[in-house]
Write a protein that holds these residues in place. Structure first.
Motif, PDB file in Angstrom:
ATOM      1  N   GLY A  15      -6.567  11.836  -1.824  1.00  0.00           N
ATOM      2  CA  GLY A  15      -5.623  10.950  -1.163  1.00  0.00           C
ATOM      3  C   GLY A  15      -6.043  10.538   0.226  1.00  0.00           C
ATOM      4  N   GLN A  16      -5.126  10.741   1.181  1.00  0.00           N
ATOM      5  CA  GLN A  16      -5.356  10.335   2.563  1.00  0.00           C
ATOM      6  C   GLN A  16      -5.957  11.457   3.412  1.00  0.00           C
ATOM      7  OE1 GLN A  16      -1.911   8.348   4.339  1.00  0.00           O
ATOM      8  NE2 GLN A  16      -1.124   7.869   2.308  1.00  0.00           N
TER       9      GLN A  16
ATOM     10  N   TRP B  66      -0.217   5.648  -8.979  1.00  0.00           N
ATOM     11  CA  TRP B  66      -0.003   5.602  -7.529  1.00  0.00           C
ATOM     12  C   TRP B  66      -0.001   4.164  -7.014  1.00  0.00           C
ATOM     13  CZ3 TRP B  66       1.816   9.028  -4.233  1.00  0.00           C
ATOM     14  CH2 TRP B  66       1.824   8.657  -2.875  1.00  0.00           C
ATOM     15  N   GLN B  67      -0.834   3.311  -7.561  1.00  0.00           N
ATOM     16  CA  GLN B  67      -0.936   1.936  -7.076  1.00  0.00           C
ATOM     17  C   GLN B  67       0.178   1.047  -7.598  1.00  0.00           C
ATOM     18  OE1 GLN B  67      -3.513   3.644  -8.505  1.00  0.00           O
ATOM     19  NE2 GLN B  67      -4.581   4.142  -6.586  1.00  0.00           N
TER      20      GLN B  67
ATOM     21  N   GLY C  39       2.534   4.753   0.306  1.00  0.00           N
ATOM     22  CA  GLY C  39       2.164   5.930   1.064  1.00  0.00           C
ATOM     23  C   GLY C  39       1.677   5.647   2.470  1.00  0.00           C
TER      24      GLY C  39
ATOM     25  N   PHE D 197      -0.550  14.253  -5.502  1.00  0.00           N
ATOM     26  CA  PHE D 197      -0.635  13.546  -6.782  1.00  0.00           C
ATOM     27  C   PHE D 197      -2.063  13.561  -7.325  1.00  0.00           C
ATOM     28  CE2 PHE D 197      -1.686   9.525  -8.932  1.00  0.00           C
ATOM     29  CZ  PHE D 197      -0.876   9.640 -10.058  1.00  0.00           C
ATOM     30  N   GLU D 198      -3.028  13.292  -6.458  1.00  0.00           N
ATOM     31  CA  GLU D 198      -4.416  13.243  -6.931  1.00  0.00           C
ATOM     32  C   GLU D 198      -4.934  14.623  -7.312  1.00  0.00           C
ATOM     33  OE1 GLU D 198      -7.028  11.054  -4.382  1.00  0.00           O
ATOM     34  OE2 GLU D 198      -5.888   9.185  -4.601  1.00  0.00           O
TER      35      GLU D 198
ATOM     36  N   ASN E  16       3.235  13.351  -2.064  1.00  0.00           N
ATOM     37  CA  ASN E  16       2.342  12.365  -1.457  1.00  0.00           C
ATOM     38  C   ASN E  16       1.089  12.161  -2.298  1.00  0.00           C
ATOM     39  OD1 ASN E  16       0.782  14.644  -0.838  1.00  0.00           O
ATOM     40  ND2 ASN E  16       0.405  14.023   1.273  1.00  0.00           N
ATOM     41  N   GLN E  17       0.226  11.282  -1.839  1.00  0.00           N
ATOM     42  CA  GLN E  17      -0.954  10.913  -2.618  1.00  0.00           C
ATOM     43  C   GLN E  17      -1.925  12.077  -2.764  1.00  0.00           C
ATOM     44  OE1 GLN E  17      -2.953   7.460  -1.102  1.00  0.00           O
ATOM     45  NE2 GLN E  17      -4.385   7.316  -2.815  1.00  0.00           N
ATOM     46  N   ASP E  18      -2.058  12.903  -1.711  1.00  0.00           N
ATOM     47  CA  ASP E  18      -2.968  14.044  -1.805  1.00  0.00           C
ATOM     48  C   ASP E  18      -2.555  14.984  -2.932  1.00  0.00           C
ATOM     49  OD1 ASP E  18      -3.367  12.800   0.724  1.00  0.00           O
ATOM     50  OD2 ASP E  18      -4.273  14.628   1.497  1.00  0.00           O
TER      51      ASP E  18
ATOM     52  N   TYR F 109       6.271   7.391  -1.824  1.00  0.00           N
ATOM     53  CA  TYR F 109       5.596   8.444  -2.575  1.00  0.00           C
ATOM     54  C   TYR F 109       6.106   8.399  -4.017  1.00  0.00           C
ATOM     55  CZ  TYR F 109       4.089  10.628   1.882  1.00  0.00           C
ATOM     56  OH  TYR F 109       3.512  10.897   3.087  1.00  0.00           O
TER      57      TYR F 109
ATOM     58  N   LYS G  35       0.841  -1.186   0.000  1.00  0.00           N
ATOM     59  CA  LYS G  35       0.000   0.000   0.000  1.00  0.00           C
ATOM     60  C   LYS G  35       0.884   1.247   0.000  1.00  0.00           C
ATOM     61  CE  LYS G  35      -4.375   1.337   2.192  1.00  0.00           C
ATOM     62  NZ  LYS G  35      -5.251   1.122   3.374  1.00  0.00           N
TER      63      LYS G  35
END
Length: 538
Positions: free
Chosen positions: A258-259, A134-135, A92, A187-188, A183-185, A117, A90
């Motif tokens: 993201g998160q 991301w995945q 991040g 990136f999205e 981070n994912q936030d 990341y 998983k």
């Protein structure tokens, strides 16, 4: 009917007692520690953190803090969370199987949370599809090619000696390599539907959105909006959904990314370590393929982390919070008359004596140093057209810290060191400082169409406005900018990409970023991030 920028939220103020510490030399004493990376049993120090004390967990802090001690404590909590072993399934997220005793185990080259990341160059590269990125499984070996955190931009018009064509060479003759992770936030937000923010056209379209109010009204407000209505949207990275705030997409519609922890950028400096592994016990290490800038050959080596920026946008600190950490062997402090002095460090019985400075030679002889003549913090001269004099990549540099680390940062570092496992490599890392906006909500309100420069949010330390002693700098990430500007002094001028900037009109093919000229139209702002202008390829 209500129209809001943010909902009412609670801000916690805590009375602190700061621990006074005596300065110690660079070398520590060798402890009689138990086998393995067991939990430390030292007498706990009084916490300088109040309710924001770092813990022995992987939890990322939600509260950025309300005074310097709290902000420093929150920064150390983030450092711990981000350097927790990453969940292999998983990206991040921390590995739920990792415990505190394994935090910072020497020789553990496995990726930490921030290393799972995404590298900004991969997101903006245009070669791999963004959907599913991301995945996707991360490579087991790093590929390090950056020789500057600035990549291909030139900030010399804002920050003297601030240029992507400078490099940093250690005392072994190896250059320093850099990573810039998101981070994912973040990136999205960059890859949100209907706006490809990896392109100049997508960035412009997002910046020019008319915006919408974030409203509880039913039915929703529709244009034309009443006078004074606060509009959201445009290029405004997420700050983490929660009490008092809603993130929005380019159009101004509320959206979760993201998160839900806010956008984060992590900038890392790596130095190749000796092949015999003799220094691995005091570095966070990784395996990496590095590109030699002279021979253009790739080799696989063990690299050690020398510097780490943790940059986070978290409500209510919308102009971001800028924390920086270093490995303790990097450099001495600058002293009067061009001298130097060992850095003042908190006591830590779990540290072994220093093997020497990574970026400084105390016995440097100007007569033997044919390149820099032992001058402190001298930026290198890059190669230009054929026949132009330039400096070799292999020439060691003499780097010193201009502003010594302050008592507040040292007190928080001492507290964290006291709770670390005895053999953790993070016993050799310290907080340098955190620059943060004391005015939480930016003015003008974050919304569509913002131009540079953005507000600094009345930061502390002040940066250039407060004089040289108020400048926050990392000796491995701002080696040659320690007397000119702090993080926010420059990042308020970060623009979106444009055809003119993509043309790379500066020296050595760099993209020149400058303050808007008097009377000239300012560019659209990129919410304090230089990624748009440094990484956009199309």
């Amino acid at each position: 009917m209500t129209s809001r920028l943010h909902r009412d939220g609670r801000i916690w103020f805590v009375t602190l007692s700061t621990t006074a510490l005596a300065a110690a030399g660079l070398a520590g004493c060798k402890p009689a520690s138990p086998a393995g990376n067991a939990i430390a049993t030292a007498t706990p120090l009084a916490s300088p953190c109040g309710q924001l004390a770092p813990t022995q967990t992987s939890a990322l802090p939600s509260n950025p803090g309300n005074n310097q001690a709290e902000v420093d404590c929150s920064a150390w909590s983030a450092f711990i969370a981000l350097n927790w072993r990453a969940d292999p399934a998983k990206p991040g997220f921390p590995d739920p199987a990792a415990d505190w005793a394994s935090f910072g185990t020497p020789g553990d080259n496995g990726p930490k949370v921030w290393e799972s990341y995404l590298e900004a160059s991969n997101v903006f590269g245009g070669k791999a599809p963004l959907k599913g990125m991301w995945q996707a499984k991360r490579p087991g070996v790093k590929s390090l090619v950056r020789l500057s955190k600035l990549n291909n931009i030139d900030l010399s018009a804002i920050d003297q000696a601030g240029s992507g064509d400078h490099w940093l060479t250690n005392q072994r003759g190896d250059v320093t390599y850099y990573e810039v992770m998101m981070n994912q936030d973040e990136f999205e937000f960059i890859t949100q539907a209907n706006f490809d923010l990896t392109t100049a056209a997508g960035q412009l379209a997002c910046a020019q959105q008319p915006g919408k109010p974030v409203s509880d009204s039913f039915p929703p407000l529709k244009p034309p909006y009443p006078p004074g209505t606060v509009l959201r949207g445009g290029i405004n990275f997420p700050a983490g959904n929660g009490a008092g705030w809603d993130d929005t997409d380019c159009t101004g519609s509320t959206h979760s990314f993201g998160q839900h922890v806010g956008a984060m950028e992590v900038k890392a400096a790596w130095t190749p370590l000796p092949a015999d592994g003799s220094l691995n016990y005091r570095y966070k290490t990784a395996q990496a393929e590095i590109l030699d800038p002279t021979t253009k050959k790739v080799r696989t080596v063990t690299v050690g982390l020398t510097g780490l920026h943790i940059i986070r946008k978290r409500f209510p600190r919308l102009p971001w919070v800028w924390a920086t950490f270093e490995q303790i062997d990097n450099s001495p402090d600058e002293a009067a008359g061009g001298g130097f002095t060992p850095p003042a460090l908190p006591a830590n019985p779990n540290q072994k004596p220093s093997p020497g400075f990574t970026f400084f030679n105390p016995t440097c002889n100007p007569g033997n140093d044919k390149v820099y003549a032992c001058k402190h913090n001298a930026p290198p001269t890059p190669c230009g057209p054929a026949g132009t004099p330039c400096d070799p990549y292999t020439a060691p540099m003499q780097i010193t810290r201009i502003n010594p680390v302050g008592a507040t940062a040292n007190s928080v570092t001492a507290y964290v060191w006291n709770m670390l496992p005895p053999k953790s490599v993070f016993n050799y890392y310290r907080l340098v400082d955190v620059q943060w906006p004391t005015a939480g909500i930016a003015k003008p309100v974050p919304g569509p169409g913002l131009k540079t420069p953005l507000t600094m949010g009345t930061p502390t330390p002040q940066g250039a406005a407060g004089g040289p002693t108020q400048i926050v700098a990392n000796t491995t990430l701002e080696s040659f900018q320690q007397t000119s500007n702090a993080c926010m002094d420059c990042h308020v001028y970060a623009p979106i990409a444009s055809p003119q900037l993509l043309a790379a009109t500066g020296p050595h093919g760099l993209r020149m970023v400058a303050k808007p000229a008097a009377g000239a139209a300012a560019p659209y702002a990129a919410d304090y991030s230089f990624l748009f202008v440094s990484e956009t390829k199309r």
